[in-house]
Design a protein around this motif. Structure first.
Motif, short mmCIF file in Angstrom:
data_model
loop_
_atom_site.label_atom_id
_atom_site.label_comp_id
_atom_site.label_asym_id
_atom_site.label_seq_id
_atom_site.Cartn_x
_atom_site.Cartn_y
_atom_site.Cartn_z
N VAL A 223 -61.50 13.08 117.19
CA VAL A 223 -60.72 13.21 118.41
C VAL A 223 -61.40 12.33 119.46
CG1 VAL A 223 -59.90 14.75 120.22
CG2 VAL A 223 -60.01 15.55 117.84
N TYR A 224 -60.61 11.48 120.07
CA TYR A 224 -61.13 10.54 121.06
C TYR A 224 -60.77 11.03 122.46
CZ TYR A 224 -62.46 7.17 117.54
OH TYR A 224 -63.09 6.54 116.49
N TYR A 225 -61.77 11.01 123.32
CA TYR A 225 -61.62 11.47 124.69
C TYR A 225 -61.95 10.35 125.66
CZ TYR A 225 -62.09 16.12 122.56
OH TYR A 225 -61.94 17.25 121.78
N CYS A 226 -61.18 10.28 126.73
CA CYS A 226 -61.61 9.44 127.83
C CYS A 226 -62.19 10.33 128.92
CB CYS A 226 -60.49 8.55 128.37
SG CYS A 226 -59.16 9.40 129.22
N ALA A 227 -63.05 9.75 129.73
CA ALA A 227 -63.74 10.49 130.77
C ALA A 227 -63.94 9.59 131.98
CB ALA A 227 -65.08 11.00 130.26
N ALA A 228 -64.04 10.21 133.13
CA ALA A 228 -64.17 9.47 134.38
C ALA A 228 -65.33 10.00 135.20
CB ALA A 228 -62.88 9.58 135.19
N VAL A 229 -66.00 9.08 135.86
CA VAL A 229 -67.06 9.46 136.80
C VAL A 229 -66.87 8.62 138.06
CG1 VAL A 229 -68.68 7.84 135.72
CG2 VAL A 229 -69.54 9.66 137.19
N MET A 230 -66.96 9.30 139.22
CA MET A 230 -66.78 8.62 140.49
C MET A 230 -68.06 7.89 140.85
SD MET A 230 -65.21 10.10 144.05
CE MET A 230 -63.79 10.77 143.22
N ALA A 231 -68.26 6.78 140.19
CA ALA A 231 -69.46 5.99 140.39
C ALA A 231 -69.14 4.54 140.05
CB ALA A 231 -70.60 6.50 139.50
N ARG A 232 -69.99 3.67 140.52
CA ARG A 232 -69.77 2.25 140.24
C ARG A 232 -70.10 1.90 138.80
NH1 ARG A 232 -73.26 -1.72 143.78
NH2 ARG A 232 -74.88 -0.74 142.52
N ASN A 233 -71.18 2.50 138.30
CA ASN A 233 -71.65 2.14 136.97
C ASN A 233 -71.25 3.18 135.95
OD1 ASN A 233 -72.94 -0.25 137.85
ND2 ASN A 233 -74.63 0.98 138.63
N ALA A 234 -70.97 2.72 134.76
CA ALA A 234 -70.61 3.62 133.67
C ALA A 234 -71.86 4.21 133.05
CB ALA A 234 -69.81 2.86 132.62
N ALA A 235 -71.67 5.34 132.39
CA ALA A 235 -72.79 6.04 131.76
C ALA A 235 -72.52 6.22 130.27
CB ALA A 235 -72.99 7.40 132.42
N ARG A 236 -73.60 6.39 129.51
CA ARG A 236 -73.48 6.63 128.08
C ARG A 236 -73.58 8.11 127.74
NH1 ARG A 236 -74.83 1.85 124.93
NH2 ARG A 236 -75.24 0.10 126.31
N VAL A 237 -73.89 8.92 128.71
CA VAL A 237 -74.14 10.34 128.49
C VAL A 237 -72.95 11.15 128.97
CG1 VAL A 237 -75.66 12.27 129.01
CG2 VAL A 237 -76.61 9.96 128.76
#
Length: 124
Positions: free
Chosen positions: A93-107
């Motif tokens: 199952v593939y999920y997308c996720a969002a974080v209100m930040a400039r840089n993406a995270a791996r965690v």
């Protein structure tokens, strides 16, 4: 309140391709760095890839590097995961996720908002 909705999953033969979409609503997608994760039965959720807010920096897990491509179209408030040369071990199952930040995270814990997931099954 921001919502993420994944689509594009399905059943595909090994070696085939799929494109997943993650539609962002409630707030402009340009507000967020975005990530893709996956979870196979009996396994922990794992990082697939991520794209920063500007779209300039994109990161991939070693297991998908060279086969998967992440892109974003903020005019459409959508992020994409193009998957090629699929293998049975990509089944999850593939999920997308969002974080209100400039840089993406791996965690995964770094992300604030998650979609409901879309099933990808790769047959051998």
């Amino acid at each position: 309140q921001v919502q993420l909705v994944e689509s594009g999953g399905g059943l595909v033969q090994a070696g085939g391709s799929l494109r997943l979409s993650c539609a962002v609503s409630g707030r402009p997608s340009s507000t967020y760095a975005m990530g893709w994760f996956r979870q196979a039965p009996g396994k922990e959720r794992e990082f697939v890839g991520a794209i920063n807010r500007s779209g300039i920096n994109v990161y991939y897990a070693d297991s998908v590097k060279g086969r998967f491509t992440i892109s974003r179209d903020d005019a459409k408030n959508t992020v994409y995961l193009q998957m090629s040369s699929l293998k049975p071990e990509d089944t999850a199952v593939y999920y997308c996720a969002a974080v209100m930040a400039r840089n993406a995270a791996r965690v995964a814990l770094e992300y604030d908002v998650w979609g409901q997931g879309t099933q990808v099954t790769v047959s051998s």
